[in-house]
Design an enzyme around this catalytic site. Structure first.
Site, mmCIF file in Angstrom:
data_model
loop_
_atom_site.group_PDB
_atom_site.id
_atom_site.type_symbol
_atom_site.label_atom_id
_atom_site.label_comp_id
_atom_site.label_asym_id
_atom_site.label_seq_id
_atom_site.Cartn_x
_atom_site.Cartn_y
_atom_site.Cartn_z
ATOM 1 N N LEU A 88 0.814 -1.213 0.000
ATOM 2 C CA LEU A 88 0.000 0.000 0.000
ATOM 3 C C LEU A 88 0.846 1.262 0.000
ATOM 4 C CD1 LEU A 88 -2.955 -0.856 2.385
ATOM 5 C CD2 LEU A 88 -2.983 -0.612 -0.078
ATOM 6 N N CYS A 89 1.899 1.257 -0.795
ATOM 7 C CA CYS A 89 2.663 2.498 -0.896
ATOM 8 C C CYS A 89 2.985 2.773 -2.361
ATOM 9 C CB CYS A 89 3.910 2.455 -0.027
ATOM 10 S SG CYS A 89 4.767 0.908 -0.062
ATOM 11 N N GLY A 90 1.993 2.578 -3.193
ATOM 12 C CA GLY A 90 2.156 2.916 -4.601
ATOM 13 C C GLY A 90 3.182 2.013 -5.264
#
Lengths: 296, 134
Positions: A88-90
């Protein structure tokens, strides 16, 4: 066409997703500040280390330990890939791995063999599918709330042990350099053999050679280098870890920010169609009543 | 009043101290030494122990360092310590964990060379422990 109830459910679920992404963004923002601070605090040490190294660079190269000069070959390369332990950090993890894979292809095209050492769970997950035979080891610091020198030393000891066992000749680190919240630059850096001359800023270097003072060494230059080079490698690893930690939070913040915004857009659209349908339903009901009344 | 010089203590996590000092006692690997201003350029590794700095303000600072090295040049003294902490916060029992680890390393060592090194480190730690309040 979805029914009114479906739309209502949809809206409420997107709303709660939005709440989560918003919270994650704020958590990332506060963690980012701490991570940035940690990265900054580590800088003085790295700078002093650099100037000490350039002071020492002048001494007899023959006495220098292998970690500094290398084995004289460059057949086997070890790529240490630093990634985050969480998603969930691109594109953060993917872009670091991509950078490392590009290096791997380049090396293999030149007939070198490549090994991977995965630091961080996500990178390992990404690579193990098609590189499992090349990954020598993996490590994750999921449990420790903040990375410090001890973690770096763990990785460093492992790398140095492997080097001393002759398992590779050249070692590269791959991590994301923290530029600002929006930009993290995936970077590759060679640490073994360490070449002082190659290091970035020439300013320190000049200072070192200008001084030209004759140092006294205790026990002796080679002994100091023996101690210093492994330490320098650990410092480079620490730097990579800290930069990565800051970059990860930055990337997560941006990713979560755009996720929050997307959720907002989506809610807006859903609400419009919900209201339209509601209105249409009311109109139908009214027409039914009126036409019913007229029929009487 | 003696001349002062720049004294910096840096650990990988942060810059701990950057002040003018009159004299600093440093636990060098081959014995303790005191640095005063205009000390000859000198470089050595550190053993675990106490750094005592007499600052030019007259204040005396004690810090406990573990691992690292010292660099004395015309700009002053720079200590690069792997771990450093103000001595006030330290108690002898905090070292026990490291002593245990060092002992284990000594027992596990395969070569005499590494065993010797581990043993040396262990004895340095044990000595350092005596300098700390219980």
């Amino acid at each position: 066409m979805a029914s009114l109830k479906d739309l209502r459910n949809r809206i409420s679920s997107v709303k709660s997703t939005k709440k989560i992404t918003k919270a994650m963004q704020m958590v990332a923002a506060s963690k980012l500040r701490r991570a940035e601070e940690a990265a900054q605090n580590a800088r003085p040490y790295a700078e002093r280390m650099h100037s000490v190294l350039s002071n020492l660079a002048g001494i007899n190269q023959n006495e220098a330990p292998k970690l500094m000069t290398g084995t004289g070959k460059d057949d086997v390369h070890l790529l240490v890939v630093f990634t985050a332990d969480r998603g969930l950090c691109g594109g953060f993890n993917a872009s670091i791995v991509k950078k490392a894979r590009a290096k791997q292809r380049e090396l293999e095209a030149n007939g070198k063999s490549v090994k991977f050492y995965a630091v961080g769970k996500k990178g390992y997950d990404l690579m193990r599918r098609d590189l499992s035979d090349k990954i020598v080891d993996s490590i994750s610091f999921r449990e420790s709330s903040r990375v410090g020198f001890d973690e770096a030393a763990q990785v460093g000891d492992k790398v140095i042990d492997m080097f001393e066992a002759g398992e590779f000749d050249v070692c590269h680190l791959f991590y994301a350099e923290f530029e600002n919240v929006m930009t993290q630059v995936p970077t590759g850096q060679q640490v073994i053999p360490a070449s002082v001359e190659e290091d970035e800023d020439g300013e320190n270097e000049k200072k070192g050679s200008d001084a030209g003072t004759t140092y006294e060494y205790e026990p002796d230059p080679a002994g100091i280098l023996d101690d210093l080079i492994p330490r320098n490698i650990k410092i480079q690893i620490l730097r990579a870890l800290l930069e990565n930690a800051a970059s990860e939070q930055g990337a997560r913040m941006t990713a979560m920010d755009s996720a929050t915004r997307n959720a907002g857009d989506m809610i807006e659209k859903l609400e419009i169609s919900y209201n339209r349908q509601r209105q249409a339903q009311i109109t139908t009901e009214l027409t039914e009543i009126i036409s019913g009344a007229e029929a009487l | 009043m003696a001349d002062s010089f720049k004294f910096e203590l840096v650990s990988p996590e942060k810059l701990l101290l950057s002040e003018d000092a009159n004299s600093v006692v440093v636990p060098g690997n081959e014995g303790e030494f005191t640095v005063m201003s205009n000390h000859a350029p000198f470089m050595t590794t550190l053993k675990p122990g106490m750094v005592t700095a007499k600052l030019s303000g007259g204040e005396e600072k004690k810090l406990f360092v573990r691992g690292g090295f010292a660099d004395v040049n015309e700009n002053g003294l720079t200590l690069l310590a792997e771990h450093a902490e103000p001595a006030d916060n330290m108690t002898a029992s905090q070292l026990d964990e490291h002593i245990e680890a060092a002992r284990k390393r000594m027992d596990d060592a395969e070569h005499d060379d590494t065993r010797f090194k581990a043993e040396e480190y262990l004895s340095q730690l044990l000595h350092a422990k005596t300098q700390l309040p219980a």
